[in-house]
Design an enzyme around this catalytic site. Structure first.
Site, PDB file in Angstrom:
ATOM      1  N   LYS A   1     -74.774 -30.325 -21.705  1.00 32.95           N
ATOM      2  CA  LYS A   1     -73.874 -31.469 -21.932  1.00 32.95           C
ATOM      3  C   LYS A   1     -72.523 -31.111 -21.338  1.00 32.95           C
ATOM      4  O   LYS A   1     -72.174 -29.927 -21.196  1.00 32.95           O
ATOM      5  CB  LYS A   1     -73.740 -31.810 -23.404  1.00 32.95           C
ATOM      6  CG  LYS A   1     -73.226 -30.704 -24.343  1.00 32.95           C
ATOM      7  CD  LYS A   1     -71.733 -30.541 -24.391  1.00 32.95           C
ATOM      8  CE  LYS A   1     -71.289 -29.466 -25.394  1.00 32.95           C
ATOM      9  NZ  LYS A   1     -69.911 -29.002 -25.231  1.00 32.95           N
TER      10      LYS A   1
ATOM     11  N   PRO B   1     -75.314 -20.911 -19.311  1.00 31.39           N
ATOM     12  CA  PRO B   1     -74.531 -19.756 -19.750  1.00 31.39           C
ATOM     13  C   PRO B   1     -74.222 -19.843 -21.243  1.00 31.39           C
ATOM     14  O   PRO B   1     -73.846 -20.908 -21.734  1.00 31.39           O
ATOM     15  CB  PRO B   1     -73.250 -19.855 -18.915  1.00 31.39           C
ATOM     16  CG  PRO B   1     -73.186 -21.254 -18.420  1.00 31.39           C
ATOM     17  CD  PRO B   1     -74.598 -21.770 -18.358  1.00 31.39           C
TER      18      PRO B   1
ATOM     19  N   GLY C   1     -72.287 -19.533 -24.663  1.00 31.83           N
ATOM     20  CA  GLY C   1     -70.867 -19.646 -24.991  1.00 31.83           C
ATOM     21  C   GLY C   1     -70.095 -20.256 -23.835  1.00 31.83           C
ATOM     22  O   GLY C   1     -68.916 -19.970 -23.644  1.00 31.83           O
ATOM     23  N   GLY C   2     -70.760 -21.124 -23.097  1.00 31.41           N
ATOM     24  CA  GLY C   2     -70.132 -21.701 -21.902  1.00 31.41           C
ATOM     25  C   GLY C   2     -69.575 -23.098 -22.118  1.00 31.41           C
ATOM     26  O   GLY C   2     -68.994 -23.681 -21.205  1.00 31.41           O
ATOM     27  N   GLY C   3     -69.788 -23.670 -23.311  1.00 33.44           N
ATOM     28  CA  GLY C   3     -69.289 -25.028 -23.563  1.00 33.44           C
ATOM     29  C   GLY C   3     -70.214 -26.109 -23.044  1.00 33.44           C
ATOM     30  O   GLY C   3     -69.872 -27.289 -23.075  1.00 33.44           O
ATOM     31  N   VAL C   4     -71.397 -25.705 -22.546  1.00 36.26           N
ATOM     32  CA  VAL C   4     -72.359 -26.718 -22.085  1.00 36.26           C
ATOM     33  C   VAL C   4     -73.456 -26.942 -23.134  1.00 36.26           C
ATOM     34  O   VAL C   4     -74.428 -27.660 -22.883  1.00 36.26           O
ATOM     35  CB  VAL C   4     -72.967 -26.378 -20.687  1.00 36.26           C
ATOM     36  CG1 VAL C   4     -71.926 -26.524 -19.606  1.00 36.26           C
ATOM     37  CG2 VAL C   4     -73.604 -25.002 -20.679  1.00 36.26           C
TER      38      VAL C   4
ATOM     39  N   GLY D   1     -77.217 -23.548 -26.778  1.00 36.69           N
ATOM     40  CA  GLY D   1     -77.880 -23.206 -28.037  1.00 36.69           C
ATOM     41  C   GLY D   1     -78.218 -24.458 -28.833  1.00 36.69           C
ATOM     42  O   GLY D   1     -79.331 -24.606 -29.363  1.00 36.69           O
TER      43      GLY D   1
ATOM     44  N   SER E   1     -78.577 -27.478 -27.652  1.00 36.31           N
ATOM     45  CA  SER E   1     -79.579 -28.253 -26.932  1.00 36.31           C
ATOM     46  C   SER E   1     -80.971 -27.645 -27.131  1.00 36.31           C
ATOM     47  O   SER E   1     -81.952 -28.369 -27.345  1.00 36.31           O
ATOM     48  CB  SER E   1     -79.210 -28.286 -25.443  1.00 36.31           C
ATOM     49  OG  SER E   1     -80.046 -29.158 -24.733  1.00 36.31           O
TER      50      SER E   1
ATOM     51  N   ASP F   1     -72.892 -29.839 -32.827  1.00 36.99           N
ATOM     52  CA  ASP F   1     -73.304 -30.442 -31.552  1.00 36.99           C
ATOM     53  C   ASP F   1     -74.766 -30.871 -31.513  1.00 36.99           C
ATOM     54  O   ASP F   1     -75.171 -31.545 -30.571  1.00 36.99           O
ATOM     55  CB  ASP F   1     -73.166 -29.375 -30.450  1.00 36.99           C
ATOM     56  CG  ASP F   1     -71.937 -29.596 -29.619  1.00 36.99           C
ATOM     57  OD1 ASP F   1     -71.170 -30.502 -29.942  1.00 36.99           O
ATOM     58  OD2 ASP F   1     -71.773 -28.860 -28.635  1.00 36.99           O
TER      59      ASP F   1
HETATM   60  C1  LIG Z   1     -66.262 -28.540 -30.030  1.00 37.82           C
HETATM   61  C2  LIG Z   1     -67.583 -28.495 -29.316  1.00 37.82           C
HETATM   62  C3  LIG Z   1     -67.629 -29.706 -28.377  1.00 37.82           C
HETATM   63  O1  LIG Z   1     -68.837 -29.984 -27.836  1.00 37.82           O
HETATM   64  O2  LIG Z   1     -67.584 -27.268 -28.635  1.00 37.82           O
HETATM   65  P1  LIG Z   1     -68.636 -26.372 -27.782  1.00 37.82           P
HETATM   66  O3  LIG Z   1     -69.306 -25.450 -28.778  1.00 37.82           O
HETATM   67  O4  LIG Z   1     -69.588 -27.305 -27.129  1.00 37.82           O
HETATM   68  O5  LIG Z   1     -67.823 -25.591 -26.811  1.00 37.82           O
HETATM   69  C4  LIG Z   1     -68.699 -28.621 -30.353  1.00 37.82           C
HETATM   70  O6  LIG Z   1     -68.585 -29.798 -31.097  1.00 37.82           O
HETATM   71  C5  LIG Z   1     -68.902 -27.465 -31.267  1.00 37.82           C
HETATM   72  O7  LIG Z   1     -70.219 -27.619 -31.773  1.00 37.82           O
HETATM   73  P2  LIG Z   1     -71.113 -26.358 -32.217  1.00 37.82           P
HETATM   74  O8  LIG Z   1     -70.998 -25.284 -31.187  1.00 37.82           O
HETATM   75  O9  LIG Z   1     -72.464 -26.887 -32.570  1.00 37.82           O
HETATM   76  O10 LIG Z   1     -70.295 -25.955 -33.488  1.00 37.82           O
HETATM   77  P3  LIG Z   1     -70.731 -25.187 -34.824  1.00 37.82           P
HETATM   78  O11 LIG Z   1     -71.719 -24.131 -34.484  1.00 37.82           O
HETATM   79  O12 LIG Z   1     -71.057 -26.186 -35.888  1.00 37.82           O
HETATM   80  O13 LIG Z   1     -69.351 -24.502 -35.227  1.00 37.82           O
HETATM   81  C6  LIG Z   1     -68.784 -23.423 -34.492  1.00 37.82           C
HETATM   82  C7  LIG Z   1     -67.373 -23.193 -34.979  1.00 37.82           C
HETATM   83  O14 LIG Z   1     -66.521 -24.273 -34.586  1.00 37.82           O
HETATM   84  C8  LIG Z   1     -65.850 -24.854 -35.686  1.00 37.82           C
HETATM   85  N1  LIG Z   1     -65.872 -26.330 -35.527  1.00 37.82           N
HETATM   86  C9  LIG Z   1     -66.952 -26.946 -34.947  1.00 37.82           C
HETATM   87  C10 LIG Z   1     -66.978 -28.320 -34.787  1.00 37.82           C
HETATM   88  C11 LIG Z   1     -65.858 -29.056 -35.258  1.00 37.82           C
HETATM   89  N2  LIG Z   1     -65.817 -30.381 -35.158  1.00 37.82           N
HETATM   90  N3  LIG Z   1     -64.800 -28.422 -35.850  1.00 37.82           N
HETATM   91  C12 LIG Z   1     -64.784 -27.070 -35.963  1.00 37.82           C
HETATM   92  O15 LIG Z   1     -63.813 -26.508 -36.474  1.00 37.82           O
HETATM   93  C13 LIG Z   1     -66.666 -24.444 -36.918  1.00 37.82           C
HETATM   94  O16 LIG Z   1     -65.817 -24.251 -38.014  1.00 37.82           O
HETATM   95  C14 LIG Z   1     -67.275 -23.124 -36.491  1.00 37.82           C
HETATM   96  O17 LIG Z   1     -66.422 -22.053 -36.795  1.00 37.82           O
HETATM   97  N1  LIG Z   2     -81.142 -20.260 -28.039  1.00 38.63           N
HETATM   98  C1  LIG Z   2     -79.846 -19.954 -27.939  1.00 38.63           C
HETATM   99  N2  LIG Z   2     -79.186 -20.178 -26.786  1.00 38.63           N
HETATM  100  C2  LIG Z   2     -77.854 -19.900 -26.686  1.00 38.63           C
HETATM  101  N3  LIG Z   2     -77.117 -19.373 -27.656  1.00 38.63           N
HETATM  102  C3  LIG Z   2     -77.713 -19.132 -28.834  1.00 38.63           C
HETATM  103  C4  LIG Z   2     -79.102 -19.414 -29.018  1.00 38.63           C
HETATM  104  N4  LIG Z   2     -79.398 -19.073 -30.271  1.00 38.63           N
HETATM  105  C5  LIG Z   2     -78.272 -18.602 -30.834  1.00 38.63           C
HETATM  106  N5  LIG Z   2     -77.244 -18.615 -29.986  1.00 38.63           N
HETATM  107  C6  LIG Z   2     -75.845 -18.195 -30.283  1.00 38.63           C
HETATM  108  O1  LIG Z   2     -74.986 -19.343 -30.186  1.00 38.63           O
HETATM  109  C7  LIG Z   2     -73.763 -19.027 -29.511  1.00 38.63           C
HETATM  110  C8  LIG Z   2     -73.219 -20.275 -28.802  1.00 38.63           C
HETATM  111  O2  LIG Z   2     -74.083 -20.603 -27.780  1.00 38.63           O
HETATM  112  P1  LIG Z   2     -74.002 -21.821 -26.780  1.00 38.63           P
HETATM  113  O3  LIG Z   2     -74.610 -23.019 -27.393  1.00 38.63           O
HETATM  114  O4  LIG Z   2     -74.575 -21.349 -25.506  1.00 38.63           O
HETATM  115  O5  LIG Z   2     -72.451 -22.043 -26.572  1.00 38.63           O
HETATM  116  P2  LIG Z   2     -71.595 -23.357 -26.336  1.00 38.63           P
HETATM  117  O6  LIG Z   2     -71.692 -24.187 -27.603  1.00 38.63           O
HETATM  118  O7  LIG Z   2     -70.209 -22.834 -26.071  1.00 38.63           O
HETATM  119  O8  LIG Z   2     -72.171 -24.026 -25.153  1.00 38.63           O
HETATM  120  C9  LIG Z   2     -74.157 -17.887 -28.548  1.00 38.63           C
HETATM  121  O9  LIG Z   2     -73.094 -17.033 -28.301  1.00 38.63           O
HETATM  122  C10 LIG Z   2     -75.307 -17.184 -29.269  1.00 38.63           C
HETATM  123  O10 LIG Z   2     -74.842 -16.075 -30.008  1.00 38.63           O
END
Ligand SMILES: C[C@@](CO)(OP(=O)(O)O)[C@H](O)COP(=O)(O)OP(=O)(O)OC[C@H]1O[C@@H](n2ccc(N)nc2=O)[C@H](O)[C@@H]1O
Ligand SMILES: Nc1ncnc2c1ncn2[C@@H]1O[C@H](COP(=O)(O)OP(=O)(O)O)[C@@H](O)[C@H]1O
Length: 288
Positions: free
Chosen positions: A16, A99, A101-104, A107, A109, A141
């Site tokens: 995404k 990647p 932890g790449g923001g896409v 995990g 998905s 997400d």
């Molecule tokens: C902010 C976004 C935008 O897409 O960042 P990316 O992770 O994709 O970079 C996402 O909503 C991230 O979603 P996701 O990665 O599933 O987040 P979670 O595992 O639920 O939470 C990871 C960390 O982010 C914080 N978190 C997450 C979502 C949110 N609206 N507020 C937060 O403060 C949570 O407290 C947690 O410490």
């Molecule tokens: N199947 C998986 N693929 C990617 N990351 C995973 C998975 N299962 C657990 N993780 C953990 O989730 C963290 C966030 O991953 P990812 O979704 O790739 O990052 P982002 O939300 O930034 O795109 C990773 O650093 C990893 O430790």
């Protein structure tokens, strides 16, 4: 036990992009109120599901050192198995392209594609709303990937409003840094006070509230954004580290990717209004 197919099924867990990301405030539980526009890409991890007749859940392939119990694929399968009272197991082979932890959203998905696939393959028969309610336990997400349509998210990212966008091509680059979402959301310098959108918003004019902080913490992200800016307006997705630029043709996006400095990786993909996981799953189960 109900009869289920043990033929392997391969699905894409798409990337995404957050075409903009605004943070409107912080809730008492620490989660942030967001407004963000999600689109899917025709590019992602590949997961192959083979249902088994025991109850074991195995994840093989590119697990990149993540322990089984920590893998979001395993967590998703276990959650559904328990919630759906399912008596089957599954072997899931992962080909990792996104990647970490790449923001896409790799995990999240992967987790969503697992829930969608096993709901069908195990015959659990949950609705998308029920699957999204399960999914949000794994990550904020996950629901957007379950919903599977380009959408604006509100709340912590789980309240979705579907939108239509014209198709586009994206050049996405990964500047080699892993950004922890939790680290960005707990940082005192994060901008958290953007007002809610007015009705007449336009994506081109909206940015990512995490970008300034991530640029400060990760100089490679700043460099990648500057490099892309030579070709087109550049933005960061999610909490980083991937950055992207939008083009109207594949050729334009490929031309930029061809210039990419060797120290970074990247890919070109078109946007998809409907997630490729949904498209493939719908085609597979309609054919049966
Ligand atoms: C902010 C976004 C935008 O897409 O960042 P990316 O992770 O994709 O970079 C996402 O909503 C991230 O979603 P996701 O990665 O599933 O987040 P979670 O595992 O639920 O939470 C990871 C960390 O982010 C914080 N978190 C997450 C979502 C949110 N609206 N507020 C937060 O403060 C949570 O407290 C947690 O410490
Ligand atoms: N199947 C998986 N693929 C990617 N990351 C995973 C998975 N299962 C657990 N993780 C953990 O989730 C963290 C966030 O991953 P990812 O979704 O790739 O990052 P982002 O939300 O930034 O795109 C990773 O650093 C990893 O430790």
């Amino acid at each position: 036990m109900t009869h289920v197919s043990t033929a392997p099924l391969t699905l894409i867990a798409p990337a995404k992009l957050n075409l903009f990301l605004h943070i409107n405030g912080r809730r008492e539980d620490g989660y942030h109120e967001l407004e963000t526009l999600f689109t899917f890409l025709e590019y992602g991890d590949e997961l192959t599901f083979t249902v088994t007749n025991d109850t074991e859940i195995k994840v093989t392939g590119d697990t990149n050192g993540i322990e089984l119990e920590d893998n979001l694929i395993y967590k998703a399968a276990r959650l559904l198995q328990q919630y759906g009272d399912c008596k089957h197991g599954v072997r899931i082979e992962l080909l990792k392209r996104l990647p970490m932890g790449g923001g896409v959203g790799g995990g999240s998905s992967d987790a969503a594609t697992t829930l969608l696939a096993l709901n069908k393959l195990w015959g659990c028969d949950l609705t998308l709303t029920e699957l999204a309610e399960l999914g949000v336990k794994l990550g904020a997400d996950v629901p957007v990937f379950i919903n599977g349509h380009t959408a604006i998210a509100h709340g912590i990212g789980e309240q979705l409003e579907n939108v239509e966008l014209p198709p586009s091509w994206f050049c996405v680059i990964h500047p080699g840094e892993h950004v922890s979402t939790a680290k960005i959301f707990t940082h005192p310098d994060l901008k958290r006070d953007t007002p809610k959108l007015k009705a007449d918003w336009q994506t081109e004019n909206l940015g990512n509230d995490c970008e300034a902080l991530v640029k400060k913490l990760c100089p490679e992200v700043e460099k990648a954004l500057q490099w892309l800016l030579k070709y087109a307006p550049s933005k960061m997705t999610g909490t980083g580290a991937c950055c992207f630029a939008e083009f109207s043709t594949e050729a334009q996006a490929q031309q930029v990717l061809a210039q990419l400095p060797e120290k970074w990786t990247g890919f070109v993909a078109s946007s998809a209004t409907l997630s490729p996981a949904h498209t493939a799953l719908n085609a597979h189960f309609e054919m049966k």
